[in-house]
Design a protein around this motif. Sequence first.
Motif, PDB file in Angstrom:
ATOM      1  N   SER B  26      48.060  21.143  55.976  1.00 52.17           N
ATOM      2  CA  SER B  26      49.223  20.473  55.369  1.00 52.17           C
ATOM      3  C   SER B  26      49.051  18.956  55.378  1.00 52.17           C
ATOM      4  O   SER B  26      49.764  18.242  54.661  1.00 52.17           O
ATOM      5  N   THR B  27      48.122  18.457  56.189  1.00 56.35           N
ATOM      6  CA  THR B  27      47.886  17.017  56.279  1.00 56.35           C
ATOM      7  C   THR B  27      46.384  16.729  56.166  1.00 56.35           C
ATOM      8  O   THR B  27      45.560  17.622  56.330  1.00 56.35           O
ATOM      9  N   THR B  28      46.048  15.498  55.865  1.00 61.50           N
ATOM     10  CA  THR B  28      44.641  15.104  55.797  1.00 61.50           C
ATOM     11  C   THR B  28      44.025  15.166  57.192  1.00 61.50           C
ATOM     12  O   THR B  28      44.625  14.728  58.174  1.00 61.50           O
ATOM     13  N   LEU B  29      42.835  15.719  57.250  1.00 59.04           N
ATOM     14  CA  LEU B  29      42.148  15.889  58.527  1.00 59.04           C
ATOM     15  C   LEU B  29      41.086  14.815  58.716  1.00 59.04           C
ATOM     16  O   LEU B  29      40.377  14.465  57.779  1.00 59.04           O
ATOM     17  N   SER B  30      40.961  14.335  59.941  1.00 59.94           N
ATOM     18  CA  SER B  30      39.872  13.385  60.211  1.00 59.94           C
ATOM     19  C   SER B  30      38.545  14.136  60.293  1.00 59.94           C
ATOM     20  O   SER B  30      37.489  13.605  59.942  1.00 59.94           O
ATOM     21  N   ASN B  31      38.606  15.368  60.747  1.00 59.79           N
ATOM     22  CA  ASN B  31      37.414  16.201  60.797  1.00 59.79           C
ATOM     23  C   ASN B  31      37.865  17.641  60.966  1.00 59.79           C
ATOM     24  O   ASN B  31      39.048  17.902  61.208  1.00 59.79           O
ATOM     25  N   ILE B  32      36.965  18.576  60.801  1.00 63.35           N
ATOM     26  CA  ILE B  32      37.303  19.980  60.974  1.00 63.35           C
ATOM     27  C   ILE B  32      36.193  20.670  61.749  1.00 63.35           C
ATOM     28  O   ILE B  32      35.013  20.352  61.591  1.00 63.35           O
ATOM     29  N   GLN B  33      36.600  21.588  62.597  1.00 66.41           N
ATOM     30  CA  GLN B  33      35.655  22.381  63.361  1.00 66.41           C
ATOM     31  C   GLN B  33      35.862  23.856  63.015  1.00 66.41           C
ATOM     32  O   GLN B  33      36.947  24.269  62.627  1.00 66.41           O
ATOM     33  N   TRP B  34      34.798  24.630  63.160  1.00 65.43           N
ATOM     34  CA  TRP B  34      34.865  26.072  62.953  1.00 65.43           C
ATOM     35  C   TRP B  34      34.441  26.785  64.230  1.00 65.43           C
ATOM     36  O   TRP B  34      33.471  26.370  64.889  1.00 65.43           O
ATOM     37  N   TYR B  35      35.176  27.844  64.550  1.00 65.27           N
ATOM     38  CA  TYR B  35      34.912  28.660  65.731  1.00 65.27           C
ATOM     39  C   TYR B  35      34.860  30.127  65.339  1.00 65.27           C
ATOM     40  O   TYR B  35      35.516  30.556  64.391  1.00 65.27           O
ATOM     41  N   LYS B  36      34.095  30.905  66.127  1.00 69.72           N
ATOM     42  CA  LYS B  36      34.048  32.352  65.955  1.00 69.72           C
ATOM     43  C   LYS B  36      34.490  32.992  67.267  1.00 69.72           C
ATOM     44  O   LYS B  36      34.035  32.589  68.345  1.00 69.72           O
ATOM     45  N   GLN B  37      35.356  33.984  67.149  1.00 71.77           N
ATOM     46  CA  GLN B  37      35.827  34.706  68.329  1.00 71.77           C
ATOM     47  C   GLN B  37      35.544  36.190  68.131  1.00 71.77           C
ATOM     48  O   GLN B  37      36.122  36.830  67.255  1.00 71.77           O
ATOM     49  N   ARG B  38      34.661  36.711  68.954  1.00 72.26           N
ATOM     50  CA  ARG B  38      34.379  38.142  68.898  1.00 72.26           C
ATOM     51  C   ARG B  38      35.535  38.910  69.534  1.00 72.26           C
ATOM     52  O   ARG B  38      36.255  38.367  70.378  1.00 72.26           O
ATOM     53  N   ALA B  68      39.217  15.889  49.516  1.00 71.96           N
ATOM     54  CA  ALA B  68      40.455  15.266  50.004  1.00 71.96           C
ATOM     55  C   ALA B  68      40.630  15.448  51.516  1.00 71.96           C
ATOM     56  O   ALA B  68      41.629  14.982  52.078  1.00 71.96           O
ATOM     57  N   LYS B  69      39.682  16.105  52.145  1.00 67.76           N
ATOM     58  CA  LYS B  69      39.717  16.365  53.593  1.00 67.76           C
ATOM     59  C   LYS B  69      40.996  17.087  54.004  1.00 67.76           C
ATOM     60  O   LYS B  69      41.548  16.860  55.074  1.00 67.76           O
ATOM     61  N   LYS B  70      41.446  18.009  53.137  1.00 69.25           N
ATOM     62  CA  LYS B  70      42.592  18.850  53.475  1.00 69.25           C
ATOM     63  C   LYS B  70      42.220  20.327  53.436  1.00 69.25           C
ATOM     64  O   LYS B  70      43.050  21.176  53.776  1.00 69.25           O
ATOM     65  N   ASN B  71      41.000  20.633  53.038  1.00 72.58           N
ATOM     66  CA  ASN B  71      40.600  22.024  53.010  1.00 72.58           C
ATOM     67  C   ASN B  71      39.125  22.159  53.356  1.00 72.58           C
ATOM     68  O   ASN B  71      38.348  21.197  53.284  1.00 72.58           O
ATOM     69  N   SER B  72      38.781  23.389  53.731  1.00 73.06           N
ATOM     70  CA  SER B  72      37.416  23.680  54.134  1.00 73.06           C
ATOM     71  C   SER B  72      37.135  25.144  53.863  1.00 73.06           C
ATOM     72  O   SER B  72      38.065  25.944  53.665  1.00 73.06           O
ATOM     73  N   SER B  73      35.867  25.504  53.829  1.00 71.56           N
ATOM     74  CA  SER B  73      35.503  26.903  53.642  1.00 71.56           C
ATOM     75  C   SER B  73      34.273  27.243  54.449  1.00 71.56           C
ATOM     76  O   SER B  73      33.462  26.369  54.774  1.00 71.56           O
ATOM     77  N   LEU B  74      34.177  28.528  54.758  1.00 70.58           N
ATOM     78  CA  LEU B  74      33.002  29.081  55.433  1.00 70.58           C
ATOM     79  C   LEU B  74      32.532  30.263  54.601  1.00 70.58           C
ATOM     80  O   LEU B  74      33.323  31.179  54.314  1.00 70.58           O
ATOM     81  N   HIS B  75      31.286  30.240  54.202  1.00 73.82           N
ATOM     82  CA  HIS B  75      30.711  31.322  53.395  1.00 73.82           C
ATOM     83  C   HIS B  75      29.554  31.937  54.173  1.00 73.82           C
ATOM     84  O   HIS B  75      28.682  31.218  54.664  1.00 73.82           O
ATOM     85  N   ILE B  76      29.571  33.259  54.279  1.00 74.86           N
ATOM     86  CA  ILE B  76      28.465  33.973  54.920  1.00 74.86           C
ATOM     87  C   ILE B  76      27.754  34.789  53.849  1.00 74.86           C
ATOM     88  O   ILE B  76      28.382  35.609  53.152  1.00 74.86           O
ATOM     89  N   THR B  77      26.472  34.586  53.727  1.00 77.41           N
ATOM     90  CA  THR B  77      25.649  35.324  52.770  1.00 77.41           C
ATOM     91  C   THR B  77      25.081  36.557  53.445  1.00 77.41           C
ATOM     92  O   THR B  77      24.614  36.483  54.585  1.00 77.41           O
ATOM     93  N   GLY B  91      41.637  21.761  62.905  1.00 75.58           N
ATOM     94  CA  GLY B  91      41.701  20.334  62.638  1.00 75.58           C
ATOM     95  C   GLY B  91      41.716  19.581  63.957  1.00 75.58           C
ATOM     96  O   GLY B  91      42.448  19.949  64.873  1.00 75.58           O
ATOM     97  N   SER B  92      40.901  18.560  64.046  1.00 75.31           N
ATOM     98  CA  SER B  92      40.746  17.841  65.302  1.00 75.31           C
ATOM     99  C   SER B  92      41.340  16.440  65.225  1.00 75.31           C
ATOM    100  O   SER B  92      41.106  15.717  64.267  1.00 75.31           O
ATOM    101  N   THR B  93      42.136  16.104  66.224  1.00 76.45           N
ATOM    102  CA  THR B  93      42.537  14.719  66.439  1.00 76.45           C
ATOM    103  C   THR B  93      41.946  14.317  67.781  1.00 76.45           C
ATOM    104  O   THR B  93      41.284  15.117  68.428  1.00 76.45           O
ATOM    105  N   ALA B  94      42.217  13.099  68.197  1.00 76.80           N
ATOM    106  CA  ALA B  94      41.617  12.623  69.446  1.00 76.80           C
ATOM    107  C   ALA B  94      42.041  13.470  70.634  1.00 76.80           C
ATOM    108  O   ALA B  94      41.298  13.611  71.596  1.00 76.80           O
ATOM    109  N   SER B  95      43.230  14.028  70.568  1.00 78.62           N
ATOM    110  CA  SER B  95      43.758  14.684  71.758  1.00 78.62           C
ATOM    111  C   SER B  95      43.904  16.187  71.643  1.00 78.62           C
ATOM    112  O   SER B  95      44.165  16.843  72.641  1.00 78.62           O
ATOM    113  N   LYS B  96      43.755  16.761  70.453  1.00 78.18           N
ATOM    114  CA  LYS B  96      43.952  18.211  70.400  1.00 78.18           C
ATOM    115  C   LYS B  96      43.332  18.818  69.154  1.00 78.18           C
ATOM    116  O   LYS B  96      43.039  18.139  68.173  1.00 78.18           O
ATOM    117  N   LEU B  97      43.150  20.119  69.251  1.00 84.68           N
ATOM    118  CA  LEU B  97      42.751  20.912  68.099  1.00 84.68           C
ATOM    119  C   LEU B  97      43.941  21.711  67.608  1.00 84.68           C
ATOM    120  O   LEU B  97      44.666  22.293  68.405  1.00 84.68           O
TER     121      LEU B  97
END
Lengths: 114, 109
Positions: B26-38, B68-77, B91-97
């Motif tokens: 919903s807001t512009t992100l400074s950066n984005i991280q991706w995680y996998k949880q089995r 626009a740093k508001k969306n991201s995608s992960l593609h698995i081939t 979405g990561s800020t200095a203090s939280k994800l």
Amino acid sequence: DAGVTQSPTHLIKTRGQHVTLRCSPISGHKSVSWYQQVLGQGPQFIFQYYEKEERGRGNFPDRFSARQFPNYSSELNVNALLLGDSALYLCASSLNPTGPQPQHFGDGTRLSIL
Amino acid sequence: GQQVMQIPQYQHVQEGEDFTTYCNSSTTLSNIQWYKQRPGGHPVFLIQLVKSGEVKKQKRLTFQFGEAKKNSSLHITATQTTDVGTYFCAGSTASKLTFGTGTRLQVTL
């Protein structure tokens, strides 16, 4: 090297009780964060601590508190437990809180409230 | 506050098919991280994207950060059974994800 360790792994409590969860970060990591993950949802940020000071707080009631010790380990305390507090509580450590840092998660404590 | 949504919530594919999950903030992100949880496990860090339009690859996984740093995608081939799990963007800020709602991937033979 050991990863993030959390204790206990499982805990059963009743409504109104309090609980203390413990976390030891990866060696060399000075920042510890706590997350609550309800079944089927993503982790929700609770707190971040760095150098024994609170650096961030999520949208959780005052019943939730935490602290960090000089050795960078941390405790999460929850008072007056409610049924809705049943969840997986995850601890994550990172080198420091400044800038984007990968979070390294422990296996979590699964808390069940009866 | 910031909200991060992912679609789809769940996807079931046959082994060898491709898979994509989309993340919208919903807001512009400074950066984005991706995680996998089995299943039964904890989130494991996959990658971090910082620059607008950034694309990163890890073997069969391709990660994109929107202009626009508001969306991201992960593609698995060519998915494999080892890809089973829930994929979260955060979405990561200095203090939280702020974690997204997650996409659960099921892969069958």
